[in-house]
Write a protein that holds these residues in place. Structure first.
Motif, PDB file in Angstrom:
ATOM      1  N   GLU A  75       0.853  -1.178   0.000  1.00 29.08           N
ATOM      2  CA  GLU A  75       0.000   0.000   0.000  1.00 29.08           C
ATOM      3  C   GLU A  75       0.891   1.231   0.000  1.00 29.08           C
ATOM      4  OE1 GLU A  75      -3.601   1.938   2.611  1.00 29.08           O
ATOM      5  OE2 GLU A  75      -3.306  -0.239   2.626  1.00 29.08           O
ATOM      6  N   TYR A  76       0.595   2.172  -0.897  1.00 32.16           N
ATOM      7  CA  TYR A  76       1.384   3.390  -1.032  1.00 32.16           C
ATOM      8  C   TYR A  76       0.423   4.547  -1.282  1.00 32.16           C
ATOM      9  CZ  TYR A  76       4.864   6.671  -2.787  1.00 32.16           C
ATOM     10  OH  TYR A  76       5.657   7.786  -2.966  1.00 32.16           O
ATOM     11  N   ASN A  77       0.477   5.561  -0.454  1.00 30.54           N
ATOM     12  CA  ASN A  77      -0.419   6.726  -0.549  1.00 30.54           C
ATOM     13  C   ASN A  77      -1.893   6.324  -0.615  1.00 30.54           C
ATOM     14  OD1 ASN A  77       1.642   8.584  -0.424  1.00 30.54           O
ATOM     15  ND2 ASN A  77       1.752   8.904  -2.622  1.00 30.54           N
ATOM     16  N   GLY A  78      -2.283   5.341   0.171  1.00 28.85           N
ATOM     17  CA  GLY A  78      -3.671   4.912   0.231  1.00 28.85           C
ATOM     18  C   GLY A  78      -4.120   4.019  -0.907  1.00 28.85           C
ATOM     19  N   GLU A  79      -3.251   3.723  -1.859  1.00 29.61           N
ATOM     20  CA  GLU A  79      -3.585   2.851  -2.995  1.00 29.61           C
ATOM     21  C   GLU A  79      -2.917   1.492  -2.802  1.00 29.61           C
ATOM     22  OE1 GLU A  79      -5.344   3.459  -5.905  1.00 29.61           O
ATOM     23  OE2 GLU A  79      -5.917   5.466  -5.263  1.00 29.61           O
ATOM     24  N   LYS A  80      -3.582   0.426  -3.228  1.00 34.25           N
ATOM     25  CA  LYS A  80      -3.000  -0.913  -3.149  1.00 34.25           C
ATOM     26  C   LYS A  80      -2.401  -1.287  -4.492  1.00 34.25           C
ATOM     27  CE  LYS A  80      -5.780  -2.659   0.576  1.00 34.25           C
ATOM     28  NZ  LYS A  80      -6.636  -3.716   1.072  1.00 34.25           N
ATOM     29  N   TYR A  81      -1.174  -1.814  -4.439  1.00 33.47           N
ATOM     30  CA  TYR A  81      -0.456  -2.236  -5.638  1.00 33.47           C
ATOM     31  C   TYR A  81       0.043  -3.656  -5.427  1.00 33.47           C
ATOM     32  CZ  TYR A  81      -0.350   2.746  -6.687  1.00 33.47           C
ATOM     33  OH  TYR A  81      -0.709   4.034  -6.949  1.00 33.47           O
ATOM     34  N   LEU A  82       0.440  -4.281  -6.513  1.00 29.45           N
ATOM     35  CA  LEU A  82       1.019  -5.613  -6.479  1.00 29.45           C
ATOM     36  C   LEU A  82       2.396  -5.540  -7.124  1.00 29.45           C
ATOM     37  CD1 LEU A  82       0.276  -8.566  -5.762  1.00 29.45           C
ATOM     38  CD2 LEU A  82      -0.469  -8.832  -8.116  1.00 29.45           C
ATOM     39  N   VAL A  83       3.417  -6.002  -6.418  1.00 32.51           N
ATOM     40  CA  VAL A  83       4.785  -6.023  -6.953  1.00 32.51           C
ATOM     41  C   VAL A  83       5.115  -7.466  -7.309  1.00 32.51           C
ATOM     42  CG1 VAL A  83       7.213  -5.509  -6.503  1.00 32.51           C
ATOM     43  CG2 VAL A  83       5.437  -4.064  -5.492  1.00 32.51           C
ATOM     44  N   VAL A  84       5.362  -7.704  -8.605  1.00 32.37           N
ATOM     45  CA  VAL A  84       5.641  -9.051  -9.101  1.00 32.37           C
ATOM     46  C   VAL A  84       6.950  -9.066  -9.877  1.00 32.37           C
ATOM     47  CG1 VAL A  84       3.194  -9.644  -9.286  1.00 32.37           C
ATOM     48  CG2 VAL A  84       4.371  -8.755 -11.259  1.00 32.37           C
ATOM     49  N   ARG A  85       7.516 -10.237 -10.013  1.00 26.29           N
ATOM     50  CA  ARG A  85       8.674 -10.403 -10.890  1.00 26.29           C
ATOM     51  C   ARG A  85       8.161 -10.561 -12.313  1.00 26.29           C
ATOM     52  NH1 ARG A  85      13.599 -10.901  -8.908  1.00 26.29           N
ATOM     53  NH2 ARG A  85      13.832 -11.253  -6.698  1.00 26.29           N
ATOM     54  N   GLU A  86       8.957 -10.122 -13.265  1.00 32.41           N
ATOM     55  CA  GLU A  86       8.544 -10.207 -14.663  1.00 32.41           C
ATOM     56  C   GLU A  86       8.221 -11.640 -15.081  1.00 32.41           C
ATOM     57  OE1 GLU A  86       9.812  -8.347 -18.947  1.00 32.41           O
ATOM     58  OE2 GLU A  86      11.399  -8.977 -17.597  1.00 32.41           O
ATOM     59  N   LYS A  87       8.910 -12.626 -14.509  1.00 31.44           N
ATOM     60  CA  LYS A  87       8.667 -14.029 -14.873  1.00 31.44           C
ATOM     61  C   LYS A  87       7.277 -14.492 -14.474  1.00 31.44           C
ATOM     62  CE  LYS A  87      10.511 -16.122 -10.715  1.00 31.44           C
ATOM     63  NZ  LYS A  87      11.400 -17.064 -10.132  1.00 31.44           N
ATOM     64  N   ASP A  88       6.609 -13.788 -13.523  1.00 28.84           N
ATOM     65  CA  ASP A  88       5.261 -14.144 -13.099  1.00 28.84           C
ATOM     66  C   ASP A  88       4.180 -13.580 -14.016  1.00 28.84           C
ATOM     67  OD1 ASP A  88       6.180 -15.600 -10.908  1.00 28.84           O
ATOM     68  OD2 ASP A  88       6.241 -13.819  -9.633  1.00 28.84           O
ATOM     69  N   LEU A  89       4.577 -12.731 -14.989  1.00 27.12           N
ATOM     70  CA  LEU A  89       3.627 -12.212 -15.962  1.00 27.12           C
ATOM     71  C   LEU A  89       3.436 -13.262 -17.040  1.00 27.12           C
ATOM     72  CD1 LEU A  89       4.909  -8.559 -16.304  1.00 27.12           C
ATOM     73  CD2 LEU A  89       3.102  -9.428 -14.832  1.00 27.12           C
ATOM     74  N   VAL A  90       2.191 -13.511 -17.407  1.00 28.24           N
ATOM     75  CA  VAL A  90       1.873 -14.563 -18.366  1.00 28.24           C
ATOM     76  C   VAL A  90       1.709 -14.006 -19.780  1.00 28.24           C
ATOM     77  CG1 VAL A  90       0.200 -16.357 -18.939  1.00 28.24           C
ATOM     78  CG2 VAL A  90       0.760 -15.906 -16.559  1.00 28.24           C
ATOM     79  N   ALA A  91       1.038 -12.841 -19.902  1.00 32.85           N
ATOM     80  CA  ALA A  91       0.764 -12.284 -21.242  1.00 32.85           C
ATOM     81  C   ALA A  91       0.451 -10.801 -21.151  1.00 32.85           C
ATOM     82  CB  ALA A  91      -0.411 -13.023 -21.879  1.00 32.85           C
ATOM     83  N   ILE A  92       0.609 -10.116 -22.280  1.00 35.07           N
ATOM     84  CA  ILE A  92       0.179  -8.736 -22.419  1.00 35.07           C
ATOM     85  C   ILE A  92      -1.176  -8.781 -23.113  1.00 35.07           C
ATOM     86  CG2 ILE A  92       0.644  -6.498 -23.486  1.00 35.07           C
ATOM     87  CD1 ILE A  92       3.625  -7.182 -23.318  1.00 35.07           C
TER      88      ILE A  92
END
Length: 94
Positions: A75-92
Protein backbone atom coordinates in the motif's frame (compact mmCIF):
# COMPACT_ATOMS: atom_id res chain seq x y z
CA UNK A 1 5.76 6.76 -6.89
CA UNK A 2 7.20 3.32 -6.30
CA UNK A 3 10.25 2.48 -8.40
CA UNK A 4 10.77 -1.28 -8.64
CA UNK A 5 14.27 -2.77 -8.66
CA UNK A 6 15.66 -5.33 -11.10
CA UNK A 7 13.08 -7.38 -12.96
CA UNK A 8 10.17 -6.37 -10.74
CA UNK A 9 6.98 -4.74 -12.01
CA UNK A 10 4.40 -2.72 -10.04
CA UNK A 11 0.80 -3.47 -11.04
CA UNK A 12 -2.57 -1.97 -10.21
CA UNK A 13 -4.74 -5.10 -9.98
CA UNK A 14 -8.16 -4.84 -11.59
CA UNK A 15 -11.03 -5.62 -9.24
CA UNK A 16 -14.17 -6.54 -11.15
CA UNK A 17 -17.37 -6.65 -9.12
CA UNK A 18 -18.83 -10.10 -9.46
CA UNK A 19 -22.53 -10.90 -9.35
CA UNK A 20 -24.25 -14.24 -9.44
CA UNK A 21 -27.01 -15.04 -11.93
CA UNK A 22 -29.55 -13.97 -9.29
CA UNK A 23 -27.86 -10.55 -8.92
CA UNK A 24 -26.16 -11.19 -5.57
CA UNK A 25 -22.84 -9.38 -5.19
CA UNK A 26 -20.12 -11.73 -3.96
CA UNK A 27 -18.01 -10.74 -0.96
CA UNK A 28 -14.29 -10.12 -1.56
CA UNK A 29 -13.28 -13.26 0.34
CA UNK A 30 -15.57 -15.40 -1.86
CA UNK A 31 -13.94 -14.20 -5.09
CA UNK A 32 -10.77 -15.45 -6.71
CA UNK A 33 -7.78 -13.15 -6.63
CA UNK A 34 -7.55 -10.88 -9.68
CA UNK A 35 -5.23 -12.08 -12.40
CA UNK A 36 -5.20 -8.99 -14.62
CA UNK A 37 -3.74 -5.59 -13.97
CA UNK A 38 -2.20 -2.47 -15.41
CA UNK A 39 1.56 -1.88 -15.27
CA UNK A 40 2.27 1.23 -13.19
CA UNK A 41 6.09 1.05 -13.00
CA UNK A 42 8.84 -1.20 -14.38
CA UNK A 43 12.34 -1.93 -13.07
CA UNK A 44 15.47 -1.56 -15.17
CA UNK A 45 15.62 -5.26 -16.09
CA UNK A 46 17.50 -8.34 -15.00
CA UNK A 47 21.12 -9.31 -15.39
CA UNK A 48 22.24 -12.58 -16.96
CA UNK A 49 25.08 -14.65 -15.53
CA UNK A 50 27.48 -13.14 -18.09
CA UNK A 51 26.66 -9.59 -16.93
CA UNK A 52 24.40 -8.58 -19.82
CA UNK A 53 21.26 -6.65 -18.89
CA UNK A 54 17.95 -7.83 -20.39
CA UNK A 55 15.36 -5.06 -20.78
CA UNK A 56 11.83 -5.75 -19.51
CA UNK A 57 9.24 -6.98 -22.03
CA UNK A 58 6.48 -4.75 -20.59
CA UNK A 59 6.11 -0.99 -20.25
CA UNK A 60 3.98 1.37 -18.18
CA UNK A 61 0.34 1.31 -19.22
CA UNK A 62 0.34 -2.29 -20.51
CA UNK A 63 -2.55 -4.50 -19.36
CA UNK A 64 -1.15 -7.88 -18.31
CA UNK A 65 -2.25 -11.30 -17.17
CA UNK A 66 -0.31 -12.67 -14.18
CA UNK A 67 -0.12 -15.81 -12.05
CA UNK A 68 -2.91 -16.02 -9.48
CA UNK A 69 -0.74 -16.02 -6.35
CA UNK A 70 2.19 -13.99 -7.69
CA UNK A 71 3.83 -11.05 -6.00
CA UNK A 72 3.43 -9.03 -2.85
CA UNK A 73 0.65 -6.60 -2.10
CA UNK A 74 1.82 -3.18 -0.93
CA UNK A 75 0.00 0.00 0.00
CA UNK A 76 1.38 3.39 -1.03
CA UNK A 77 -0.42 6.73 -0.55
CA UNK A 78 -3.67 4.91 0.23
CA UNK A 79 -3.58 2.85 -3.00
CA UNK A 80 -3.00 -0.91 -3.15
CA UNK A 81 -0.46 -2.24 -5.64
CA UNK A 82 1.02 -5.61 -6.48
CA UNK A 83 4.78 -6.02 -6.95
CA UNK A 84 5.64 -9.05 -9.10
CA UNK A 85 8.67 -10.40 -10.89
CA UNK A 86 8.54 -10.21 -14.66
CA UNK A 87 8.67 -14.03 -14.87
CA UNK A 88 5.26 -14.14 -13.10
CA UNK A 89 3.63 -12.21 -15.96
CA UNK A 90 1.87 -14.56 -18.37
CA UNK A 91 0.76 -12.28 -21.24
CA UNK A 92 0.18 -8.74 -22.42
CA UNK A 93 -3.51 -8.05 -23.14
CA UNK A 94 -4.20 -6.03 -26.30
Amino acid sequence: MLKPLGDRVVLKAEQAEEKTVGGIVLANNAKDKPTTGTVVAVGEGRYLDNGQKVAPAVKEGDRVLFDKYAGNEVEYNGEKYLVVREKDLVAIID
